[in-house]
Write a protein that holds these residues in place. Structure first.
Motif, PDB file in Angstrom:
ATOM      1  N   ILE A   1       0.858  -1.191   0.000  1.00 32.26           N
ATOM      2  CA  ILE A   1       0.000   0.000   0.000  1.00 32.26           C
ATOM      3  C   ILE A   1       0.894   1.239   0.000  1.00 32.26           C
ATOM      4  CG2 ILE A   1      -1.590   1.366   1.418  1.00 32.26           C
ATOM      5  CD1 ILE A   1      -3.137  -0.798   0.311  1.00 32.26           C
ATOM      6  N   PRO A   2       0.580   2.235  -0.811  1.00 30.98           N
ATOM      7  CA  PRO A   2       1.391   3.460  -0.822  1.00 30.98           C
ATOM      8  C   PRO A   2       1.441   4.105   0.562  1.00 30.98           C
ATOM      9  CG  PRO A   2      -0.156   3.452  -2.652  1.00 30.98           C
ATOM     10  CD  PRO A   2      -0.517   2.297  -1.779  1.00 30.98           C
ATOM     11  N   LEU A   3       2.626   4.479   0.994  1.00 30.45           N
ATOM     12  CA  LEU A   3       2.814   5.065   2.311  1.00 30.45           C
ATOM     13  C   LEU A   3       2.133   6.429   2.404  1.00 30.45           C
ATOM     14  CD1 LEU A   3       4.280   4.568   5.022  1.00 30.45           C
ATOM     15  CD2 LEU A   3       6.206   5.870   4.100  1.00 30.45           C
ATOM     16  N   GLY A   4       1.240   6.588   3.364  1.00 26.42           N
ATOM     17  CA  GLY A   4       0.590   7.878   3.610  1.00 26.42           C
ATOM     18  C   GLY A   4      -0.504   8.233   2.630  1.00 26.42           C
ATOM     19  N   PHE A   5      -0.817   7.329   1.700  1.00 27.62           N
ATOM     20  CA  PHE A   5      -1.776   7.709   0.667  1.00 27.62           C
ATOM     21  C   PHE A   5      -3.201   7.842   1.219  1.00 27.62           C
ATOM     22  CE2 PHE A   5      -4.238   3.916  -0.392  1.00 27.62           C
ATOM     23  CZ  PHE A   5      -5.144   4.334  -1.354  1.00 27.62           C
ATOM     24  N   ALA A   6      -3.525   7.093   2.274  1.00 25.60           N
ATOM     25  CA  ALA A   6      -4.859   7.192   2.866  1.00 25.60           C
ATOM     26  C   ALA A   6      -5.089   8.581   3.446  1.00 25.60           C
ATOM     27  CB  ALA A   6      -5.035   6.130   3.952  1.00 25.60           C
ATOM     28  N   PHE A   7      -4.054   9.132   4.070  1.00 29.06           N
ATOM     29  CA  PHE A   7      -4.215  10.455   4.680  1.00 29.06           C
ATOM     30  C   PHE A   7      -4.301  11.540   3.607  1.00 29.06           C
ATOM     31  CE2 PHE A   7      -2.272   7.792   7.925  1.00 29.06           C
ATOM     32  CZ  PHE A   7      -3.098   8.052   8.998  1.00 29.06           C
ATOM     33  N   GLU A   8      -3.615  11.326   2.477  1.00 26.90           N
ATOM     34  CA  GLU A   8      -3.761  12.281   1.373  1.00 26.90           C
ATOM     35  C   GLU A   8      -5.155  12.203   0.767  1.00 26.90           C
ATOM     36  OE1 GLU A   8      -0.929  13.184  -1.551  1.00 26.90           O
ATOM     37  OE2 GLU A   8       0.780  12.368  -0.430  1.00 26.90           O
ATOM     38  N   LEU A   9      -5.694  10.973   0.678  1.00 29.99           N
ATOM     39  CA  LEU A   9      -7.068  10.827   0.198  1.00 29.99           C
ATOM     40  C   LEU A   9      -8.045  11.529   1.132  1.00 29.99           C
ATOM     41  CD1 LEU A   9      -7.580   7.140  -1.056  1.00 29.99           C
ATOM     42  CD2 LEU A   9      -7.452   9.231  -2.413  1.00 29.99           C
ATOM     43  N   HIS A  10      -7.808  11.369   2.418  1.00 28.70           N
ATOM     44  CA  HIS A  10      -8.672  12.014   3.411  1.00 28.70           C
ATOM     45  C   HIS A  10      -8.623  13.530   3.244  1.00 28.70           C
ATOM     46  CE1 HIS A  10     -10.871  12.300   7.195  1.00 28.70           C
ATOM     47  NE2 HIS A  10     -10.945  10.983   7.213  1.00 28.70           N
ATOM     48  N   ASP A  11      -7.423  14.052   3.066  1.00 23.07           N
ATOM     49  CA  ASP A  11      -7.254  15.497   2.864  1.00 23.07           C
ATOM     50  C   ASP A  11      -7.931  15.934   1.568  1.00 23.07           C
ATOM     51  OD1 ASP A  11      -5.971  18.088   3.554  1.00 23.07           O
ATOM     52  OD2 ASP A  11      -4.848  17.714   1.704  1.00 23.07           O
ATOM     53  N   LEU A  12      -7.824  15.094   0.536  1.00 21.71           N
ATOM     54  CA  LEU A  12      -8.465  15.382  -0.747  1.00 21.71           C
ATOM     55  C   LEU A  12      -9.974  15.506  -0.591  1.00 21.71           C
ATOM     56  CD1 LEU A  12      -8.480  15.441  -3.916  1.00 21.71           C
ATOM     57  CD2 LEU A  12      -8.597  12.934  -3.815  1.00 21.71           C
ATOM     58  N   SER A  13     -10.575  14.605   0.221  1.00 24.11           N
ATOM     59  CA  SER A  13     -12.027  14.616   0.393  1.00 24.11           C
ATOM     60  C   SER A  13     -12.513  15.877   1.091  1.00 24.11           C
ATOM     61  CB  SER A  13     -12.463  13.385   1.196  1.00 24.11           C
ATOM     62  OG  SER A  13     -12.047  13.497   2.548  1.00 24.11           O
ATOM     63  N   ILE A  14     -11.622  16.529   1.829  1.00 25.92           N
ATOM     64  CA  ILE A  14     -11.996  17.764   2.534  1.00 25.92           C
ATOM     65  C   ILE A  14     -11.752  18.992   1.651  1.00 25.92           C
ATOM     66  CG2 ILE A  14     -11.451  19.232   4.527  1.00 25.92           C
ATOM     67  CD1 ILE A  14     -10.711  16.647   6.033  1.00 25.92           C
ATOM     68  N   ARG A  15     -10.586  19.032   0.989  1.00 22.58           N
ATOM     69  CA  ARG A  15     -10.216  20.206   0.187  1.00 22.58           C
ATOM     70  C   ARG A  15     -11.055  20.354  -1.074  1.00 22.58           C
ATOM     71  NH1 ARG A  15      -6.047  20.020  -2.323  1.00 22.58           N
ATOM     72  NH2 ARG A  15      -5.340  17.878  -1.990  1.00 22.58           N
ATOM     73  N   LEU A  16     -11.394  19.210  -1.694  1.00 18.61           N
ATOM     74  CA  LEU A  16     -12.095  19.261  -2.975  1.00 18.61           C
ATOM     75  C   LEU A  16     -13.487  18.651  -2.876  1.00 18.61           C
ATOM     76  CD1 LEU A  16      -9.114  18.143  -5.260  1.00 18.61           C
ATOM     77  CD2 LEU A  16      -9.745  20.458  -4.555  1.00 18.61           C
ATOM     78  N   LYS A  17     -14.165  18.916  -1.769  1.00 20.07           N
ATOM     79  CA  LYS A  17     -15.433  18.247  -1.479  1.00 20.07           C
ATOM     80  C   LYS A  17     -16.547  18.578  -2.462  1.00 20.07           C
ATOM     81  CE  LYS A  17     -17.853  19.685   1.982  1.00 20.07           C
ATOM     82  NZ  LYS A  17     -18.301  20.018   3.343  1.00 20.07           N
TER      83      LYS A  17
END
Length: 603
Positions: free
Chosen positions: A511-527
């Motif tokens: 699994i890509p390292l830290g990618f889940a947290f970037e996805l989480h951030d993506l869901s907030i910034r580009l909601k």
């Protein structure tokens, strides 16, 4: 003259949930089942035809201390004087509660106010009954429906009387309602006395009801594993593998014996380790509870230099085997409940069909304990379609998938229960929804149970139900709740299948390292962006990330992750950013479970 009689025993949820220890919780559940069992036995002995519950062998199933669980409602067809039958059932309940109460009180060697304790217990139990004339079996369904309405009305007009046991003594530290019957003011600085004579920790105040829970005896089987023991299960499994290795056989056994002997030399630890026992024997750890693997648990009873020494002895024991000398301090609470059971029961055409449903529920409930224990869990309660259990994040149970083997997780236990429920009832209308809370072993038990119920309610909120929901509650972070159906459209992953695959990918560092947290951030910034753009951005994040071992994500792994996202984005009823956030939480929760599996495997 024939009557349908419905008897309800209470209170249920408040009484069971008001517990500081798992043993208190389990005993509260067992006590209510035992009282309901005594009532059902009395009705059966009065020639009553039990409809719910439905014991297959009444003489054995309804005997005291049997493994048969009886829910708090008893429905039966009876003949003759229905009030006499109800009065006899109430007498059977009182006799049983007094037997259990007297056994509990006899185990307390310290002085306490027994008169007030008995009054508190007597005021605890609620016994309600209603009955209607049953003209014929043809009107059974209508009569039963009317009976349920009558019971609801009866409970709304319950009997209230003045409290006779109220004083200005400190309130119970468990439920905060009843007064303590132990004068702790005279026990200051007497920790050993508190353990030995009352079975309480520093700062605890027990009411009569609490003493009943804490010291009530279930035959010879009166112990229950602690939350710490459940959390320590992956470590126990790992240490067992080490002990069996050819490189240094029995090394763990030798060091464990040295550790226990060292603890026994500490004055304030003697009573503590004697009480920290489980009901199941282990070749290495004997009956000792997993709480002895967590240094913070010593704060409950040890003081001064003894506390420092005990923590040092624990560190010396774990250091040769674990890099951090700190086991993963989390476990799971599983709460399951049947879907559409009311409608399903209402489809029964007559008493015989209703008894058939009861028999199927009895069969399922009887299988639950073996399923939970197969996953190294501890069952609190299984009655009908209701299940409450404690489970480790991962167990020693091995699942064979093709040519591959893997250790089972708490999610696999949930899947086994859901499958067993469907197989027992054999009807497409019903299913089992499961809520799982993953919590810290020191989280107050009442709070942990609330998290499990919240997860179960989340599962019940899924359209069509038949669902699984997980609530990961880590200390120092926000709760992460995910939910999805057990079922899946053709060619898609279900939530359970996604989690299983994500756990496997985490185990092999794919699994890509830290990618889940970037996805989480993506869901907030580009909601507010559409699904196509969020999907494209998720693809970009996956393809530019590296795994924890410094390798680029393999193309087929990237495709699998995107396929999971695409499956979720097909849901038109949920906003795209919420779907991305859910998937990010799924990846995070899967990583958490994978860490427990790595520990159990010694990776």
């Amino acid at each position: 003259m024939s009557h349908l009689i419905l008897i309800a025993i209470g209170p249920v949820q408040d009484f069971i949930a008001s517990a500081r220890r798992t043993r208190d919780l389990w005993f509260g559940s067992w006590l209510l089942s035992e009282l309901s069992k005594a009532v059902a036995k009395s009705v059966y002995q009065a020639k009553g035809n039990l409809i719910f519950p439905y014991p297959t062998d009444p003489a054995q199933d309804l005997a005291p201390n049997s493994a048969f669980n009886v829910p708090n409602k008893i429905l039966a067809k009876v003949e003759g004087d229905v009030k006499m039958i109800a009065d006899a059932a109430k007498q059977a309940l009182d006799t049983r509660v007094n037997e259990i109460r007297d056994g509990a009180f006899a185990k307390v060697t310290g002085v306490f106010d027994q008169t007030r304790a008995k009054a508190q217990i007597a005021a605890l139990i609620e016994f309600s009954w209603v009955a209607l004339h049953l003209a014929s079996d043809d009107v059974y369904c209508a009569t039963r429906e009317q009976l349920e309405h009558l019971m609801a009305a009866r409970k709304n007009t319950r009997n209230f009387s003045a409290v006779t046991w109220g004083t200005n003594a400190p309130k119970s530290s468990i439920d905060g309602e009843r007064e303590s019957v132990i004068d702790n003011r005279e026990l200051k600085g007497q920790e050993l006395t508190m353990y030995r004579e009352y079975g309480i920790n520093i700062g605890e105040h027990l009411s009569g009801v609490d003493i009943l829970k804490r010291h009530g005896q279930k035959g010879v089987d009166s112990r229950f594993p602690s939350t710490s023991h459940i959390a320590a299960t992956p470590v126990f499994n790992y240490l067992t593998l080490l002990d069996q290795s050819e490189k240094n056989p029995k090394a763990v056994t030798r060091l464990w014996k040295d550790y226990i002997c060292a603890l026994k030399l500490l004055e304030s630890a003697k009573e503590y380790i004697q009480n920290e026992k489980t009901p199941i024997y282990h070749d290495i750890f004997e009956y000792y509870d997993g709480s002895l693997l967590f240094a913070e648990r010593f704060n409950d009873a040890l003081v001064g230099e003894d506390l420092k020494k005990a923590q040092k002895y624990l560190q010396d024991f774990l250091k040769p085997f674990l890099d951090t000398t700190i086991p993963i301090p989390y476990y799971a609470i599983l709460h399951a409940d049947g879907d559409a059971m009311g409608r399903f029961i209402n489809t029964a055409h007559g008493m015989d069909e209703h008894q058939g449903i009861s028999e199927k529920l009895t069969r399922f409930a009887g299988n639950v304990k073996s399923i939970v224990e197969n996953h190294q869990g501890a069952l609190v309660y299984s009655g009908g379609d209701d299940v409450l259990a404690f489970l480790p994040l991962t167990s020693s149970h091995v699942i064979q998938e093709g040519n591959n083997k893997r250790l089972a997780t708490v999610f696999d236990c949930a899947a086994d229960l859901a499958t067993a429920f469907k197989q027992a009832l054999v009807d497409p209308m019903v299913s089992l929804s499961v809520g799982i809370a993953i919590v810290h072993h020191l989280e107050p038990l009442s709070d942990a149970l609330d998290l499990a119920r919240k997860a179960e309610q989340q599962a019940k909120g899924i359209k069509g139900k038949n669902a699984l929901a997980i609530n990961l509650s880590k200390r120092g972070g926000a709760d992460r709740i995910i939910a999805g159906s057990w079922a899946k459209p053709e060619g898609q992953f279900s939530l359970y299948e996604r989690l299983t695959r994500l756990i496997e990918l985490h185990q092999y560092d794919q699994i890509p390292l830290g990618f889940a947290f970037e996805l989480h951030d993506l869901s907030i910034r580009l909601k507010d962006l559409p699904a196509s753009i969020l999907r494209a951005e998720a693809k970009r994040i996956i393809e530019r990330k590296y795994t924890s071992n410094g390798k680029k994500v393999e193309d087929d792994i990237a495709e699998q992750l995107l396929k999971m996202i695409d499956d979720l984005l097909l849901d038109q009823t949920t906003k795209p950013h919420s779907i991305i956030q859910q998937f990010a939480d799924e990846v995070i929760i899967a990583e958490f479970i994978a860490e427990a599996q790595k520990l159990a495997n010694g990776n």
